[in-house]
Design an enzyme around this catalytic site. Structure first.
Site, PDB file in Angstrom:
ATOM      1  N   THR A 125       0.559  -1.181  -0.037  1.00  0.00           N
ATOM      2  CA  THR A 125      -0.005   0.074   0.094  1.00  0.00           C
ATOM      3  C   THR A 125       0.844   1.359   0.159  1.00  0.00           C
ATOM      4  O   THR A 125       2.052   1.214   0.473  1.00  0.00           O
ATOM      5  CB  THR A 125      -1.033   0.114   1.013  1.00  0.00           C
ATOM      6  OG1 THR A 125      -1.478  -1.266   1.310  1.00  0.00           O
ATOM      7  CG2 THR A 125      -1.872   1.284   1.188  1.00  0.00           C
ATOM      8  N   ARG A 263     -25.673 -12.826  33.551  1.00  0.00           N
ATOM      9  CA  ARG A 263     -26.522 -11.405  33.752  1.00  0.00           C
ATOM     10  C   ARG A 263     -27.783 -11.622  33.902  1.00  0.00           C
ATOM     11  O   ARG A 263     -28.533 -12.263  32.812  1.00  0.00           O
ATOM     12  CB  ARG A 263     -26.282 -10.472  32.515  1.00  0.00           C
ATOM     13  CG  ARG A 263     -26.971  -9.201  32.577  1.00  0.00           C
ATOM     14  CD  ARG A 263     -26.531  -8.205  33.647  1.00  0.00           C
ATOM     15  NE  ARG A 263     -26.859  -7.179  33.538  1.00  0.00           N
ATOM     16  CZ  ARG A 263     -26.614  -6.072  34.510  1.00  0.00           C
ATOM     17  NH1 ARG A 263     -25.926  -6.261  35.510  1.00  0.00           N
ATOM     18  NH2 ARG A 263     -27.468  -4.942  34.515  1.00  0.00           N
ATOM     19  N   HIS A 334     -24.256  -7.160  25.863  1.00  0.00           N
ATOM     20  CA  HIS A 334     -23.596  -6.790  27.265  1.00  0.00           C
ATOM     21  C   HIS A 334     -24.222  -5.373  27.966  1.00  0.00           C
ATOM     22  O   HIS A 334     -23.837  -4.957  28.867  1.00  0.00           O
ATOM     23  CB  HIS A 334     -22.318  -6.291  27.023  1.00  0.00           C
ATOM     24  CG  HIS A 334     -21.345  -7.671  26.959  1.00  0.00           C
ATOM     25  ND1 HIS A 334     -21.042  -8.641  26.154  1.00  0.00           N
ATOM     26  CD2 HIS A 334     -20.260  -8.271  27.911  1.00  0.00           C
ATOM     27  CE1 HIS A 334     -20.182  -9.620  26.213  1.00  0.00           C
ATOM     28  NE2 HIS A 334     -19.840  -9.200  27.472  1.00  0.00           N
ATOM     29  N   GLU A 359      -6.280  -6.297   3.099  1.00  0.00           N
ATOM     30  CA  GLU A 359      -6.074  -7.508   2.047  1.00  0.00           C
ATOM     31  C   GLU A 359      -7.064  -7.492   0.943  1.00  0.00           C
ATOM     32  O   GLU A 359      -7.657  -8.607   0.827  1.00  0.00           O
ATOM     33  CB  GLU A 359      -6.069  -8.763   3.233  1.00  0.00           C
ATOM     34  CG  GLU A 359      -5.884  -9.876   2.564  1.00  0.00           C
ATOM     35  CD  GLU A 359      -4.182 -10.078   2.138  1.00  0.00           C
ATOM     36  OE1 GLU A 359      -3.514  -9.495   2.569  1.00  0.00           O
ATOM     37  OE2 GLU A 359      -3.815 -11.303   1.483  1.00  0.00           O
ATOM     38  N   THR A 361     -10.075  -4.788   0.216  1.00  0.00           N
ATOM     39  CA  THR A 361     -11.400  -4.423   0.725  1.00  0.00           C
ATOM     40  C   THR A 361     -12.432  -5.268   0.496  1.00  0.00           C
ATOM     41  O   THR A 361     -12.564  -5.972  -0.563  1.00  0.00           O
ATOM     42  CB  THR A 361     -11.641  -2.942   0.596  1.00  0.00           C
ATOM     43  OG1 THR A 361     -12.084  -2.922  -0.716  1.00  0.00           O
ATOM     44  CG2 THR A 361     -10.746  -1.782   0.939  1.00  0.00           C
TER      45      THR A 361
HETATM   46  C1  LIG Z   1      -4.241  -1.463  10.292  1.00  0.00           C
HETATM   47  C2  LIG Z   1      -3.778  -1.626   8.990  1.00  0.00           C
HETATM   48  C3  LIG Z   1      -2.823  -2.367   8.676  1.00  0.00           C
HETATM   49  C4  LIG Z   1      -2.237  -2.589   7.258  1.00  0.00           C
HETATM   50  N1  LIG Z   1      -1.259  -3.356   6.856  1.00  0.00           N
HETATM   51  C5  LIG Z   1      -0.670  -3.482   5.734  1.00  0.00           C
HETATM   52  C6  LIG Z   1       0.553  -4.157   5.462  1.00  0.00           C
HETATM   53  O1  LIG Z   1       1.233  -4.754   6.337  1.00  0.00           O
HETATM   54  N2  LIG Z   1       0.956  -3.911   4.230  1.00  0.00           N
HETATM   55  C7  LIG Z   1       0.182  -3.286   3.284  1.00  0.00           C
HETATM   56  O2  LIG Z   1       0.761  -3.110   2.078  1.00  0.00           O
HETATM   57  N3  LIG Z   1      -0.868  -2.631   3.432  1.00  0.00           N
HETATM   58  C8  LIG Z   1      -1.454  -2.716   4.774  1.00  0.00           C
HETATM   59  N4  LIG Z   1      -2.465  -2.171   5.080  1.00  0.00           N
HETATM   60  C9  LIG Z   1      -3.216  -1.189   4.148  1.00  0.00           C
HETATM   61  C10 LIG Z   1      -4.543  -1.981   3.566  1.00  0.00           C
HETATM   62  O3  LIG Z   1      -4.413  -3.161   2.793  1.00  0.00           O
HETATM   63  C11 LIG Z   1      -5.196  -0.983   2.712  1.00  0.00           C
HETATM   64  O4  LIG Z   1      -5.711   0.133   3.706  1.00  0.00           O
HETATM   65  C12 LIG Z   1      -6.570  -1.318   2.017  1.00  0.00           C
HETATM   66  O5  LIG Z   1      -6.024  -2.052   0.862  1.00  0.00           O
HETATM   67  C13 LIG Z   1      -7.408  -0.307   1.346  1.00  0.00           C
HETATM   68  O6  LIG Z   1      -6.400   0.656   0.713  1.00  0.00           O
HETATM   69  P1  LIG Z   1      -6.785   2.348   0.857  1.00  0.00           P
HETATM   70  O7  LIG Z   1      -6.606   2.521   2.287  1.00  0.00           O
HETATM   71  O8  LIG Z   1      -5.726   2.893  -0.073  1.00  0.00           O
HETATM   72  O9  LIG Z   1      -8.153   2.439   0.380  1.00  0.00           O
HETATM   73  P2  LIG Z   1      -8.699   3.018  -0.912  1.00  0.00           P
HETATM   74  O10 LIG Z   1      -8.002   1.950  -2.009  1.00  0.00           O
HETATM   75  O11 LIG Z   1      -8.560   4.406  -1.165  1.00  0.00           O
HETATM   76  O12 LIG Z   1     -10.238   2.541  -1.005  1.00  0.00           O
HETATM   77  C14 LIG Z   1     -11.213   3.657  -0.410  1.00  0.00           C
HETATM   78  C15 LIG Z   1     -12.789   3.052  -0.388  1.00  0.00           C
HETATM   79  O13 LIG Z   1     -12.969   3.052  -1.857  1.00  0.00           O
HETATM   80  C16 LIG Z   1     -13.205   1.685  -2.156  1.00  0.00           C
HETATM   81  N5  LIG Z   1     -12.878   1.346  -3.477  1.00  0.00           N
HETATM   82  C17 LIG Z   1     -11.622   1.393  -3.992  1.00  0.00           C
HETATM   83  N6  LIG Z   1     -11.710   0.943  -5.359  1.00  0.00           N
HETATM   84  C18 LIG Z   1     -12.893   0.501  -5.348  1.00  0.00           C
HETATM   85  C19 LIG Z   1     -13.793  -0.247  -6.703  1.00  0.00           C
HETATM   86  N7  LIG Z   1     -13.052  -0.335  -7.589  1.00  0.00           N
HETATM   87  N8  LIG Z   1     -14.999  -0.464  -6.498  1.00  0.00           N
HETATM   88  C20 LIG Z   1     -15.810  -0.112  -5.317  1.00  0.00           C
HETATM   89  N9  LIG Z   1     -15.050   0.254  -4.366  1.00  0.00           N
HETATM   90  C21 LIG Z   1     -13.699   0.531  -4.170  1.00  0.00           C
HETATM   91  C22 LIG Z   1     -12.647   0.759  -1.034  1.00  0.00           C
HETATM   92  O14 LIG Z   1     -13.360  -0.469  -0.771  1.00  0.00           O
HETATM   93  C23 LIG Z   1     -12.690   1.696  -0.020  1.00  0.00           C
HETATM   94  O15 LIG Z   1     -13.863   1.647   0.822  1.00  0.00           O
HETATM   95  C24 LIG Z   1      -2.898  -1.811   6.336  1.00  0.00           C
HETATM   96  C25 LIG Z   1      -4.045  -1.096   6.815  1.00  0.00           C
HETATM   97  C26 LIG Z   1      -4.502  -0.721   8.130  1.00  0.00           C
HETATM   98  C27 LIG Z   1      -5.393   0.193   8.385  1.00  0.00           C
END
Ligand SMILES: Cc1cc2nc3c(=O)[nH]c(=O)nc-3n(C[C@H](O)[C@H](O)[C@H](O)COP(=O)(O)OP(=O)(O)OC[C@H]3O[C@@H](n4cnc5c(N)ncnc54)[C@H](O)[C@@H]3O)c2cc1C
Length: 376
Positions: A125, A263, A334, A359, A361
């Site tokens: 990411t 409870r 709860h 992993e 969304t």
């Molecule tokens: C606690 C935590 C740990 C993580 N660990 C790792 C890690 O170890 N390594 C790593 O590489 N990443 C990691 N991530 C990243 C995580 O995998 C991403 O946050 C996730 O893949 C979503 O990417 P984004 O946050 O950029 O959201 P975006 O891609 O910007 O998405 C925003 C919204 O738009 C939706 N969306 C996007 N495209 C589409 C589409 N084509 N159709 C419909 N809806 C869509 C998404 O579902 C989401 O609801 C981690 C994230 C968190 C919060």
């Protein structure tokens, strides 16, 4: 452990991990969440069972644990502490090196991870986005002195805490590679630890690469095939993330069942009321449906059968949606106490949310499922 389907050998393994989780992991779950620190006690205790090395080949000191034993492990750890399950299983990302790396990389990097001397993380990411995996802007340029890496990786689990980072970077306009970056390399720095809603015992931060020059032999396999390697790795790891959600759902159900039996209202345990029974039945059905789908998907992956990808995505969505729904209902059952940090369901609800986001969304998973369904 080697099998082609779920059998009683796995039940005995599950019992062993369950006992371990209750004795060595659960007692620290609230503390690591509260202190926002890695679950060191659970991680170190897990070494005695060889859990950080579970999927790796015995040749490197691992246990050759198949995908079913991996998901059982993650589920049982997440059932009591989602952060501990994340920390132990994030080390398994080195499986990409075992599958696609050189003999020298395997010999050098896998044994220290198995023995708990070193930890690993993966960086896909970026600030610009996580869903559009092939939109990465981090670059790796081949020079006479080595690979020159530039870019920022966002939200990296184990960021700053891991010794090795598997960095996904663009090597050509439409080609990507996976690079092995050490915490010690020049040009690597880490962002401020993220302050998160949940999973607070699992460190997360940016990994920043500024003119980071690494030796030429630090690329995993072919520098033009990183996309293929990631896709291959995601199949098994998606099951692991499904198991993580399933564990949270099962843990929240356990808590809700115990609490509602103890409870009393109107002179009777609240578990006597029909409306409560209906909620608990719905929660239990979501957990069991998720587990059945996950085991089916795992069996397909294990036997490399067609449909594995679709079922892995279905399992990820079903189990993680169950986590959110069951944890929400567990808080409801709860009453006011569910809203307090004194009860594990408050943490479980906060931990559950990430499982629908990372992993791939759950919207992205649904897109992939629909594609397979339309393709027949
Ligand atoms: C606690 C935590 C740990 C993580 N660990 C790792 C890690 O170890 N390594 C790593 O590489 N990443 C990691 N991530 C990243 C995580 O995998 C991403 O946050 C996730 O893949 C979503 O990417 P984004 O946050 O950029 O959201 P975006 O891609 O910007 O998405 C925003 C919204 O738009 C939706 N969306 C996007 N495209 C589409 C589409 N084509 N159709 C419909 N809806 C869509 C998404 O579902 C989401 O609801 C981690 C994230 C968190 C919060």
């Amino acid at each position: 452990m080697k099998a082609t389907h779920y059998d009683e050998v796995y039940d005995s393994y599950r019992g062993q991990i369950r006992r371990f989780a209750l004795e060595k992991v659960a007692p620290f779950a609230a503390t690591v969440d509260e202190d926002e620190r890695p679950p060191l006690e659970a991680y170190e205790a897990s070494l005695a069972l060889g859990l950080p090395g579970l999927p790796f080949s015995e040749e490197f000191g691992g246990q050759d644990g198949d995908v079913i034993s991996q998901i059982i492990t993650v589920e049982e750890l997440a059932r009591v502490c989602a952060s501990s399950a994340t920390t132990v299983s994030t080390c398994w990302i080195m499986m990409l090196v075992q599958r696609f790396g050189s003999d020298e990389q395997k010999r050098k990097l896998i044994p220290p991870v198995v023995q708990g001397q070193q930890r690993s993380a993966w960086g896909l990411t970026e600030p610009k986005g996580g869903s559009d995996l092939m939109g990465v802007v981090a670059s790796a340029k081949k020079t006479a002195d080595g690979w020159l890496l530039n870019g920022t990786k966002r939200f990296i689990t184990n960021g700053g805490w891991a010794d090795w980072y598997l960095i996904f970077a663009r090597t050509e306009p439409e080609k990507f590679g996976i690079f092995l970056v050490s915490k010690q390399d020049q040009g690597v720095s880490f962002g401020t630890p993220e302050r998160k809603m949940g999973l607070r015992g699992s460190p997360t931060c940016d990994v920043i690469l500024e003119d980071c020059l690494i030796p030429l032999d630090r690329v995993v396999g072919d520098p033009a095939k990183g996309g293929e390697y990631i896709r291959a790795g995601l199949l098994a790891s998606r099951l692991k993330y499904a198991a993580h959600g399933l564990g949270i759902a099962q843990g929240a159900l356990d808590e809700a069942v115990a609490y509602t039996q103890g409870r009393e209202q109107f002179g009777r345990p609240v578990s006597d009321f029909q409306m409560i029974k209906g909620m608990v039945a719905d929660m239990a059905m979501k957990v069991e449906a998720g587990r059945a789908l996950l085991m089916h998907a795992a069996t397909l992956v294990l036997n490399q059968e067609p449909g594995a990808k679709k079922y892995a995505s279905m399992a990820k969505v079903t189990c993680t949606d169950a986590a959110m729904s069951v944890a929400t209902d567990a808080v409801q059952l709860h009453g006011g106490y569910g809203y307090l940090k004194d009860y594990p369901v408050e943490r479980m609800l906060r931990d559950a949310k990430i499982t629908q986001i990372w992993e791939g969304t759950n919207q992205i998973q649904r897109l992939m499922i629909a594609k397979e369904v339309y393709a027949g």
